[in-house]
Design an enzyme around this catalytic site. Structure first.
Site, PDB file in Angstrom:
ATOM      1  N   ARG A 143       0.837  -1.210   0.000  1.00 51.08           N
ATOM      2  CA  ARG A 143       0.000   0.000   0.000  1.00 51.08           C
ATOM      3  C   ARG A 143       0.869   1.256   0.000  1.00 51.08           C
ATOM      4  O   ARG A 143       0.579   2.223  -0.715  1.00 51.08           O
ATOM      5  CB  ARG A 143      -0.937  -0.007   1.209  1.00 51.08           C
ATOM      6  CG  ARG A 143      -2.061  -0.980   1.011  1.00 51.08           C
ATOM      7  CD  ARG A 143      -2.941  -1.182   2.210  1.00 51.08           C
ATOM      8  NE  ARG A 143      -4.015  -2.099   1.844  1.00 51.08           N
ATOM      9  CZ  ARG A 143      -4.938  -2.560   2.671  1.00 51.08           C
ATOM     10  NH1 ARG A 143      -4.914  -2.193   3.935  1.00 51.08           N
ATOM     11  NH2 ARG A 143      -5.873  -3.376   2.248  1.00 51.08           N
ATOM     12  N   TYR A 200      -6.338  -0.556  -7.039  1.00 46.02           N
ATOM     13  CA  TYR A 200      -5.739  -1.807  -6.527  1.00 46.02           C
ATOM     14  C   TYR A 200      -5.028  -1.631  -5.180  1.00 46.02           C
ATOM     15  O   TYR A 200      -4.914  -0.530  -4.684  1.00 46.02           O
ATOM     16  CB  TYR A 200      -4.904  -2.521  -7.584  1.00 46.02           C
ATOM     17  CG  TYR A 200      -3.666  -1.889  -8.179  1.00 46.02           C
ATOM     18  CD1 TYR A 200      -3.040  -0.791  -7.650  1.00 46.02           C
ATOM     19  CD2 TYR A 200      -3.107  -2.477  -9.320  1.00 46.02           C
ATOM     20  CE1 TYR A 200      -1.886  -0.284  -8.219  1.00 46.02           C
ATOM     21  CE2 TYR A 200      -1.950  -1.968  -9.901  1.00 46.02           C
ATOM     22  CZ  TYR A 200      -1.350  -0.880  -9.341  1.00 46.02           C
ATOM     23  OH  TYR A 200      -0.224  -0.381  -9.901  1.00 46.02           O
ATOM     24  N   GLU A 201      -4.625  -2.746  -4.618  1.00 45.62           N
ATOM     25  CA  GLU A 201      -4.153  -2.828  -3.219  1.00 45.62           C
ATOM     26  C   GLU A 201      -5.196  -2.292  -2.248  1.00 45.62           C
ATOM     27  O   GLU A 201      -4.871  -1.664  -1.236  1.00 45.62           O
ATOM     28  CB  GLU A 201      -2.821  -2.082  -3.023  1.00 45.62           C
ATOM     29  CG  GLU A 201      -1.638  -2.633  -3.794  1.00 45.62           C
ATOM     30  CD  GLU A 201      -1.351  -4.112  -3.541  1.00 45.62           C
ATOM     31  OE1 GLU A 201      -1.930  -4.691  -2.588  1.00 45.62           O
ATOM     32  OE2 GLU A 201      -0.574  -4.690  -4.302  1.00 45.62           O
ATOM     33  N   GLY A 202      -6.469  -2.562  -2.550  1.00 50.31           N
ATOM     34  CA  GLY A 202      -7.566  -2.076  -1.712  1.00 50.31           C
ATOM     35  C   GLY A 202      -8.040  -0.742  -2.242  1.00 50.31           C
ATOM     36  O   GLY A 202      -7.300   0.252  -2.176  1.00 50.31           O
ATOM     37  N   GLN A 258      -9.702   1.925   1.862  1.00 46.22           N
ATOM     38  CA  GLN A 258      -8.626   2.560   2.658  1.00 46.22           C
ATOM     39  C   GLN A 258      -9.235   3.532   3.677  1.00 46.22           C
ATOM     40  O   GLN A 258      -8.817   3.573   4.843  1.00 46.22           O
ATOM     41  CB  GLN A 258      -7.655   3.345   1.752  1.00 46.22           C
ATOM     42  CG  GLN A 258      -6.951   2.528   0.697  1.00 46.22           C
ATOM     43  CD  GLN A 258      -6.088   1.435   1.280  1.00 46.22           C
ATOM     44  OE1 GLN A 258      -5.491   1.602   2.337  1.00 46.22           O
ATOM     45  NE2 GLN A 258      -6.035   0.305   0.609  1.00 46.22           N
TER      46      GLN A 258
END
Ligand SMILES: Cc1cc2nc3c(=O)[nH]c(=O)nc-3n(C[C@H](O)[C@H](O)[C@H](O)COP(=O)(O)OP(=O)(O)OC[C@H]3O[C@@H](n4cnc5c(N)ncnc54)[C@H](O)[C@@H]3O)c2cc1C
Length: 324
Positions: free
Chosen positions: A20, A164-166, A171
């Site tokens: 992240r 992406y990556e959440g 977040q």
């Protein structure tokens, strides 16, 4: 088997948190290169005349740089890119301190701050990175839409970092739903205290009193929003979900503001001591001032959005969204 049985999720999050932060830095990199292209284009492209009269009367038109609205996009971009870069470096320093700081208390605080700010660096950083890439494309006018210029590619590439990556909405929920309350709010209280002490120290210096007062006010909006969540989140959790994005952005503004205060003080010190590149250092001071004037006011508006709650946001049935 890698690691211990049934501890896979915790191990996965070690990787995820690093990823992240990496995606936040990716957003910053895309914003920076798009911004650098826009600065070059604004110097080369001639269109219209300065509002105050021709800047280059011998030419048929002035460069884009003379137009305040082009400056708005370039200054917002510069303030964002340099502020985010400082925040990423500060975050990296906290990662190191979490391992090697002298006392357990310092290591704990650094770890708390990284944990708190990871969704901000990822979520706010890539939201803003995308805004910068879009503004940089806008500076190119119609040429920004032509593939050959490469600007629309930056916008597309910046767009994925928000997903992406959440996704960034997740977040924001991580920040508000998990990170704020962890360990009785230890991390957010440490963050407030760092910003407060930075403001208190700067308020006595005439060159920074105005900036410090603006930062203190934005930090106050963040505190008030935190309190509002505490008072209104339990009764209706949708109130937290409805304000999470805005909260993440207030925290981003305060975090970048804190970086700008540090950078401006360092620049002023170097200028006073006759060190370094004068033009670079003076640009830091002006860009800090721009950040103070143009970004801090958003913190108050975002807080008011949070305090509007979730009623209207959640009231319509899905069918009503189709009703023309
Ligand atoms: C190009 C690309 C490369 C990728 N690479 C990888 C990879 O290498 N490895 C890997 O594991 N994954 C990878 N992914 C997956 C990526 O991490 C997910 O797409 C991302 O985390 C979003 O999840 P989702 O697609 O399931 O969206 P969803 O979870 O369906 O989300 C859709 C929308 O709803 C919102 N939302 C969902 N749940 C909530 C909630 N509880 N609260 C508030 N809002 C919510 C989201 O913010 C988002 O706006 C990749 C994705 C893309 C597009």
């Amino acid at each position: 088997m890698v690691g211990e049985e049934n501890k896979g999720l915790a191990a996965m999050f070690v990787m995820m948190n690093a990823a992240r932060l990496g995606v936040g830095i990716q957003g910053l990199g895309q914003a920076d290169i798009a911004f650098q292209n826009a600065v070059q284009y604004a110097q080369d492209r001639r269109q219209g005349r300065a509002l105050t009269g021709p800047a280059d009367p011998q030419e048929k038109a002035d460069p884009l740089f003379v137009h305040p609205d082009v400056r708005r996009m370039l200054m917002d971009s510069k303030a964002t890119v340099e502020g985010l870069r400082a925040l990423c470096l500060w975050g990296a320093l906290q990662v190191d301190l979490a391992h090697v700081a002298e006392t357990e208390e310092e290591r704990q605080q650094a770890d708390d701050l990284v944990s708190l700010l990871t969704p901000v660096i990822k979520g706010y950083g890539t939201d803003r990175g995308y805004d910068v890439a879009t503004n940089a494309q806008q500076v190119f006018g119609g040429h920004g839409y032509i593939e050959e210029q490469g600007m629309s590619q930056y916008v597309r590439d910046a767009r994925i970092t928000m997903i992406y990556e959440g996704a960034n909405g997740v977040q924001a929920m991580d920040l508000v739903g998990r990170k704020l309350a962890q360990n009785g709010g230890r991390a957010i209280q440490a963050f407030f205290a760092i910003v407060d002490s930075e403001c208190a120290a700067a308020k006595d210096k005439p060159a920074f009193a105005d900036f410090a007062a603006r930062l203190e006010k934005a930090n106050g909006e963040l505190k008030a929003a935190t309190m509002w969540f505490m008072q209104n989140g339990m009764a209706n959790p949708n109130n937290i979900g409805a304000g999470a994005h805005h909260y993440m952005h207030i925290m981003g503004i305060v975090a970048l503001g804190s970086m700008w205060l540090m950078m401006a003080e360092a620049a002023q010190k170097a200028l006073d001591e006759g060190r370094g590149n004068k033009a670079f250092l003076e640009a830091k001071l002006v860009t800090a001032r721009h950040f103070g004037e143009r970004f801090f006011p958003d913190a108050g508006a975002l807080r008011r959005k949070i305090e509007a709650g979730s009623e209207a946001m959640m009231a319509l049935t899905p069918d009503q969204f189709f009703a023309a």
